[in-house]
Design a protein around this motif. Structure first.
Motif, short mmCIF file in Angstrom:
data_model
loop_
_atom_site.label_atom_id
_atom_site.label_comp_id
_atom_site.label_asym_id
_atom_site.label_seq_id
_atom_site.Cartn_x
_atom_site.Cartn_y
_atom_site.Cartn_z
N LEU A 99 77.62 -16.85 11.17
CA LEU A 99 77.15 -15.30 11.00
C LEU A 99 75.92 -15.18 10.15
N ALA A 100 75.87 -16.01 8.99
CA ALA A 100 74.72 -15.84 8.02
C ALA A 100 73.24 -16.49 8.54
N CYS A 101 73.67 -17.50 9.46
CA CYS A 101 72.63 -18.08 10.24
C CYS A 101 72.05 -17.26 11.22
N GLU A 102 72.81 -16.42 11.81
CA GLU A 102 72.36 -15.69 13.14
C GLU A 102 71.71 -14.44 12.29
N ASP A 103 72.17 -13.89 11.33
CA ASP A 103 71.65 -12.67 10.66
C ASP A 103 70.18 -13.38 10.05
N TYR A 104 70.07 -14.71 9.64
CA TYR A 104 68.76 -15.23 9.02
C TYR A 104 67.77 -15.51 10.33
N ARG A 105 68.24 -15.74 11.37
CA ARG A 105 67.32 -15.93 12.48
C ARG A 105 66.74 -14.26 12.99
N ALA A 106 67.45 -13.39 12.72
CA ALA A 106 67.28 -12.07 13.22
C ALA A 106 65.97 -11.39 11.98
N THR A 107 65.92 -12.03 10.98
CA THR A 107 64.99 -11.63 9.92
C THR A 107 63.48 -11.72 10.50
N ALA A 108 62.92 -10.63 10.11
CA ALA A 108 61.55 -10.49 10.63
C ALA A 108 60.41 -10.73 9.42
N SER A 109 60.81 -10.49 8.01
CA SER A 109 59.71 -10.54 7.13
C SER A 109 59.79 -11.81 6.21
N LEU A 110 58.60 -12.35 6.11
CA LEU A 110 58.57 -13.58 5.29
C LEU A 110 59.23 -13.71 4.09
#
Length: 193
Positions: A99-110
């Motif tokens: 779930l943390a990886c899925e949230d990480y992939r949805a991140t837009a900001s560098l």
């Protein structure tokens, strides 16, 4: 001396050993022949059905009975039940990492990528982490090197590894657990209300 090789004692020993060997009976031979014939007929029927009708009803019915891990992770109710099941088995770090990886992939900001990547590494990947997941040394080293310039795909290999681990190990046990059966029963009865 050669006469001792075939003495009565040795002959009886061999005879006793041969009695313990299970020999097929006539009925077993006939039944096996019948089974092989039925198997060949079934293969021919499946081959004919595959050519005429590409959709298999048994495959569709099988997936309706037991959903895949992907379907379980999409449905919030099943996801909560699966998470609580993994907590009861002391392996909740797998689903939390996924779930943390899925949230990480949805991140837009560098900027968010950098601190999220470090946080995921410290919680799940780093040796002796509080919720360390089971990945091999090579994957750990790749992730550690990619933390210098994190990308959206730096955890993909570890996430895939954890997903396959859950799919092969945890998911089949969950599908036979009381937690899954109770959620499945509740979801069936909800549409009556």
């Amino acid at each position: 001396m050669p006469k001792l090789l075939f003495s009565k004692i040795r002959f009886y020993e061999i005879k006793d050993i041969m009695q313990n060997v299970k020999r097929p009976k006539r009925i077993d031979i006939v039944l096996n022949r019948y089974r092989r014939k039925k198997d060949i007929e079934c293969i021919m029927v499946h081959k004919i059905n595959d050519e005429t009708c590409p959709a298999k009803f048994s495959w569709q019915a099988d997936h309706k009975i037991h959903p895949t891990l992907e379907k379980l992770l999409r449905d919030k109710i099943y996801l909560e039940a699966f998470h609580s099941f993994l907590q009861s088995e002391f392996s909740e770090e797998n689903i939390e990492f996924w779930l943390a990886c899925e949230d990480y992939r949805a991140t837009a900001s560098l900027d968010d990528l950098c601190w999220k990547a470090k946080e995921i590494y410290e919680q799940f990947i780093q040796p002796a982490a509080c919720r360390e997941i089971n990945v091999d040394h090579h994957i750990r080293e790749k992730i550690k090197k990619s933390l210098e310039k994190p990308s959206l795909s730096c955890f993909n290999e570890a996430q895939k590894h954890v997903y396959l681990l859950m799919e092969r190990d945890s998911c089949p046990r969950f599908l036979h657990s009381d937690a899954y059966l109770s959620v499945k029963h509740k979801s069936r009865s909800l549409w009556y209300i």
